[in-house]
Design an enzyme around this catalytic site. Structure first.
Site, mmCIF file in Angstrom:
data_model
loop_
_atom_site.group_PDB
_atom_site.id
_atom_site.type_symbol
_atom_site.label_atom_id
_atom_site.label_comp_id
_atom_site.label_asym_id
_atom_site.label_seq_id
_atom_site.Cartn_x
_atom_site.Cartn_y
_atom_site.Cartn_z
ATOM 1 N N THR A 58 0.851 -1.192 0.000
ATOM 2 C CA THR A 58 0.000 0.000 0.000
ATOM 3 C C THR A 58 0.879 1.230 0.000
ATOM 4 O O THR A 58 1.871 1.263 0.721
ATOM 5 C CB THR A 58 -0.842 0.028 1.300
ATOM 6 N N VAL A 72 -11.835 -6.359 2.039
ATOM 7 C CA VAL A 72 -11.287 -5.046 2.355
ATOM 8 C C VAL A 72 -10.173 -5.226 3.377
ATOM 9 O O VAL A 72 -10.334 -5.963 4.353
ATOM 10 C CB VAL A 72 -12.381 -4.104 2.924
ATOM 11 N N GLY A 73 -9.041 -4.554 3.135
ATOM 12 C CA GLY A 73 -7.919 -4.652 4.069
ATOM 13 C C GLY A 73 -7.948 -3.528 5.093
ATOM 14 O O GLY A 73 -8.977 -2.876 5.319
ATOM 15 N N ASP A 74 -6.811 -3.275 5.704
ATOM 16 C CA ASP A 74 -6.709 -2.233 6.743
ATOM 17 C C ASP A 74 -6.650 -0.820 6.152
ATOM 18 O O ASP A 74 -6.960 0.155 6.848
ATOM 19 C CB ASP A 74 -5.435 -2.449 7.565
ATOM 20 N N THR A 84 1.346 -0.667 6.260
ATOM 21 C CA THR A 84 1.272 -1.530 5.076
ATOM 22 C C THR A 84 1.635 -2.945 5.504
ATOM 23 O O THR A 84 2.393 -3.144 6.452
ATOM 24 C CB THR A 84 2.196 -1.026 3.942
ATOM 25 N N GLY A 85 1.081 -3.915 4.807
ATOM 26 C CA GLY A 85 1.341 -5.309 5.160
ATOM 27 C C GLY A 85 0.056 -6.107 5.098
ATOM 28 O O GLY A 85 -0.854 -5.754 4.331
ATOM 29 N N GLY A 122 -3.335 -6.798 5.881
ATOM 30 C CA GLY A 122 -4.422 -6.037 6.495
ATOM 31 C C GLY A 122 -5.146 -6.801 7.590
ATOM 32 O O GLY A 122 -5.500 -6.242 8.624
HETATM 33 N N1 ASP Z 1 -2.441 -3.608 3.839
HETATM 34 C C1 ASP Z 1 -2.912 -3.888 2.511
HETATM 35 C C2 ASP Z 1 -4.083 -4.794 2.569
HETATM 36 O O1 ASP Z 1 -4.094 -5.711 3.364
HETATM 37 C C3 ASP Z 1 -1.852 -4.465 1.617
HETATM 38 C C4 ASP Z 1 -0.452 -3.933 1.843
HETATM 39 O O2 ASP Z 1 -0.271 -2.887 2.419
HETATM 40 O O3 ASP Z 1 0.520 -4.581 1.445
HETATM 41 O O4 ASP Z 1 -4.978 -4.638 1.776
#
Ligand code: ASP
Length: 302
Positions: free
Chosen positions: A151, A180-182, A202-203, A205
């Site tokens: 993200t 839906v993610g974070d 990011t990561g 979610g």
């Molecule tokens: N956090 C985002 C999600 O889970 C993806 C990401 O940041 O890599 O949608």
């Protein structure tokens, strides 16, 4: 006068460079965040954000984005939106709505259309090729789904002391339709209060949400922790709790800045890049890695 902008991943550099000149001349932090994120959304080379983003399991690009104003605490967000060019701009526009400021799917698309946002097919030939290739590998069992993501998230401070944050992502590659993610979730993917500072994540979610980590970092900064300390404390704690209670933790990386322009980052992975620029630091990319529970940083590009 102090100003600053910090953003997740090296892909943010071009946008950070573009708006750091503006911030230095008095650009406001809301415009800075929106403009810099648009640069990433518009570039199909960045496969996890905006145009050319990673498709879901039905080979559709569904995007999530959010915007928050640290002065008014206004929040705007969209989730699972298809076929619009700049989700961050739609999120920013939603942040001025008193009601209905977080819209999903068809409702978000209807709002975007009614408000004159540019429509665009966000699926590129390259994304379709990657989808086909990865789908084959997933069926063969040589890779697992949900491996691709990232993200773009940004925290910015302008010379008037105003802070804003924004996020934009296509979420997890091959995600279920409607997942839906974070990133558009207040407190999890982003939070900012310009009496204190802001943070974005990011990561994975699904795991980031379990710790409402962006709010937690702002809360820790509000208790007097320096940004670096707050970021490390929050990531270490969530990582530890996830491992203790669930046996594993997904990827978690964060960047934050306080209202003095001091910044911090933390990660539980071994390769997290981020871009930062302040009144005292030209746009710079660093690589961060987690070594034995501590985040280490090294310079990548000045
Ligand atoms: N956090 C985002 C999600 O889970 C993806 C990401 O940041 O890599 O949608």
């Amino acid at each position: 006068m102090k100003w600053g902008i910090i953003a997740t991943w090296e892909m943010a550099l071009e946008g950070v460079i573009k708006v750091s000149n503006g911030l230095d001349k008095g650009m406001n932090s809301a415009d800075a965040v929106e403009e810099a994120i648009k640069v990433v959304e518009n570039n199909p080379k960045y496969r996890s954000v905006g145009y050319g983003g990673l498709p879901n399991e039905d080979c559709e690009v569904e995007l999530d984005a959010a915007f928050m104003d640290g002065d008014t605490l206004s929040i705007g967000a969209v989730a699972g939106i298809r076929n619009f060019k700049n989700p961050i701009s739609i999120a920013r526009k939603l942040s001025i709505e008193r009601f209905n400021c977080f819209l999903v799917g068809f409702g978000a698309e209807k709002y975007a259309l009614a408000n004159g946002f540019e429509e665009k097919n966000m699926l590129t030939k390259e994304s379709i090729d990657i989808y086909e290739e990865k789908k084959k590998k997933i069926i063969e069992g040589s890779i697992s789904p949900y491996e691709g993501h990232d993200t773009v998230g940004m925290v910015s401070l302008d010379m008037d002391g105003k802070m804003c944050v924004g996020t934009s992502t296509s979420g997890l590659f091959m995600k279920k339709k409607g997942r839906v993610g974070d990133s558009p979730i207040p407190g999890s993917g982003f939070y900012v209060d310009d009496n204190i500072g802001g943070a974005v994540a990011t990561g994975l979610g699904e795991d980031i949400m379990k710790g409402c980590i962006s709010y937690e970092i702002v809360r820790l900064m509000g208790e007097g922790h320096k940004p670096q300390e707050a970021a490390e404390k929050a990531v270490e704690k969530l990582n530890r709790e996830l491992i203790k209670r669930r046996g594993k933790a997904g990827d978690i990386s964060v960047v934050c800045m306080n209202n003095k322009g001091e910044w911090g980052i933390a990660t539980n992975i071994d390769k997290f890049t981020f871009a930062v620029a302040t009144a005292d630091l030209n746009p710079t990319v660093y690589l961060a890695r987690n070594e034995g529970g501590k985040t280490r940083m090294e310079l990548v590009k000045e």
